[in-house]
Design a protein around this motif. Structure first.
Motif, mmCIF file in Angstrom:
data_model
loop_
_atom_site.group_PDB
_atom_site.id
_atom_site.type_symbol
_atom_site.label_atom_id
_atom_site.label_comp_id
_atom_site.label_asym_id
_atom_site.label_seq_id
_atom_site.Cartn_x
_atom_site.Cartn_y
_atom_site.Cartn_z
ATOM 1 N N GLY A 10 70.350 64.301 75.077
ATOM 2 C CA GLY A 10 69.480 63.474 74.263
ATOM 3 C C GLY A 10 68.258 62.934 74.988
ATOM 4 O O GLY A 10 67.380 62.332 74.373
ATOM 5 N N MET A 11 68.176 63.154 76.296
ATOM 6 C CA MET A 11 67.070 62.586 77.067
ATOM 7 C C MET A 11 65.755 63.342 76.858
ATOM 8 O O MET A 11 64.736 62.748 76.537
ATOM 9 C CB MET A 11 67.429 62.565 78.563
ATOM 10 N N SER A 12 65.769 64.633 77.065
ATOM 11 C CA SER A 12 64.514 65.389 76.944
ATOM 12 C C SER A 12 64.018 65.412 75.499
ATOM 13 O O SER A 12 62.817 65.373 75.261
ATOM 14 C CB SER A 12 64.668 66.809 77.490
ATOM 15 N N THR A 13 64.946 65.437 74.544
ATOM 16 C CA THR A 13 64.492 65.412 73.150
ATOM 17 C C THR A 13 63.937 64.051 72.771
ATOM 18 O O THR A 13 63.114 63.958 71.877
ATOM 19 C CB THR A 13 65.612 65.818 72.167
ATOM 20 N N SER A 14 64.353 63.001 73.464
ATOM 21 C CA SER A 14 63.792 61.674 73.186
ATOM 22 C C SER A 14 62.302 61.647 73.503
ATOM 23 O O SER A 14 61.509 61.057 72.765
ATOM 24 C CB SER A 14 64.508 60.594 73.993
ATOM 25 N N MET A 15 61.924 62.301 74.595
ATOM 26 C CA MET A 15 60.495 62.370 74.949
ATOM 27 C C MET A 15 59.736 63.192 73.905
ATOM 28 O O MET A 15 58.655 62.813 73.476
ATOM 29 C CB MET A 15 60.328 62.968 76.342
ATOM 30 N N THR A 30 54.988 61.532 56.780
ATOM 31 C CA THR A 30 56.176 60.713 56.952
ATOM 32 C C THR A 30 57.247 61.541 57.649
ATOM 33 O O THR A 30 57.524 62.665 57.254
ATOM 34 C CB THR A 30 56.708 60.241 55.582
ATOM 35 N N LEU A 31 57.826 60.963 58.671
ATOM 36 C CA LEU A 31 58.820 61.663 59.459
ATOM 37 C C LEU A 31 59.908 60.690 59.887
ATOM 38 O O LEU A 31 59.612 59.602 60.365
ATOM 39 C CB LEU A 31 58.167 62.255 60.717
ATOM 40 N N THR A 32 61.155 61.090 59.676
ATOM 41 C CA THR A 32 62.288 60.386 60.248
ATOM 42 C C THR A 32 62.878 61.358 61.248
ATOM 43 O O THR A 32 63.200 62.495 60.897
ATOM 44 C CB THR A 32 63.333 60.038 59.170
ATOM 45 N N ILE A 33 62.977 60.934 62.481
ATOM 46 C CA ILE A 33 63.451 61.834 63.526
ATOM 47 C C ILE A 33 64.322 61.066 64.502
ATOM 48 O O ILE A 33 64.043 59.908 64.812
ATOM 49 C CB ILE A 33 62.258 62.510 64.242
#
Length: 99
Positions: A10-15, A30-33
């Motif tokens: 989940g770290m690299s995708t957080s960036m 509009t984006l929910t991610i």
């Protein structure tokens, strides 16, 4: 559009998620991610419309598709590495049309 990003921890995708939020916002979209690790996606996928996985976990793509029944694709390595939001948006829109 509601996107779940999945990577090993989940770290690299957080960036990448932060960069994508900014890119979508600048275009008035509009984006929910949310970015999560492999161990977490099963607990939350119901809240999302599509799943995009980082290249480091693309070997689990078929398993994720089967477990969630959501449109799912791996983000190409180069686009992921440089945060190419234009290409990632294009892939997300293609997936969204499949739902």
């Amino acid at each position: 559009m509601k996107i779940l990003l999945v990577c090993a921890g989940g770290m690299s995708t957080s960036m990448l998620m932060k960069k994508m939020e900014k890119y979508w916002s600048e275009r008035g979209m509009t984006l929910t991610i949310q970015a999560v690790g492999l161990s977490e996606y099963k607990d939350m996928y119901q809240e999302f419309e599509i799943i995009m996985v980082g290249p480091q976990v693309s070997y689990r793509l078929q398993e994720i598709k089967e477990n969630t029944q959501l449109p799912t694709a791996a983000i190409p390595s180069f686009d992921y590495a440089i945060g190419n939001c234009e290409n990632i948006l294009s892939l997300a829109e293609k997936l969204y049309q499949e739902k």
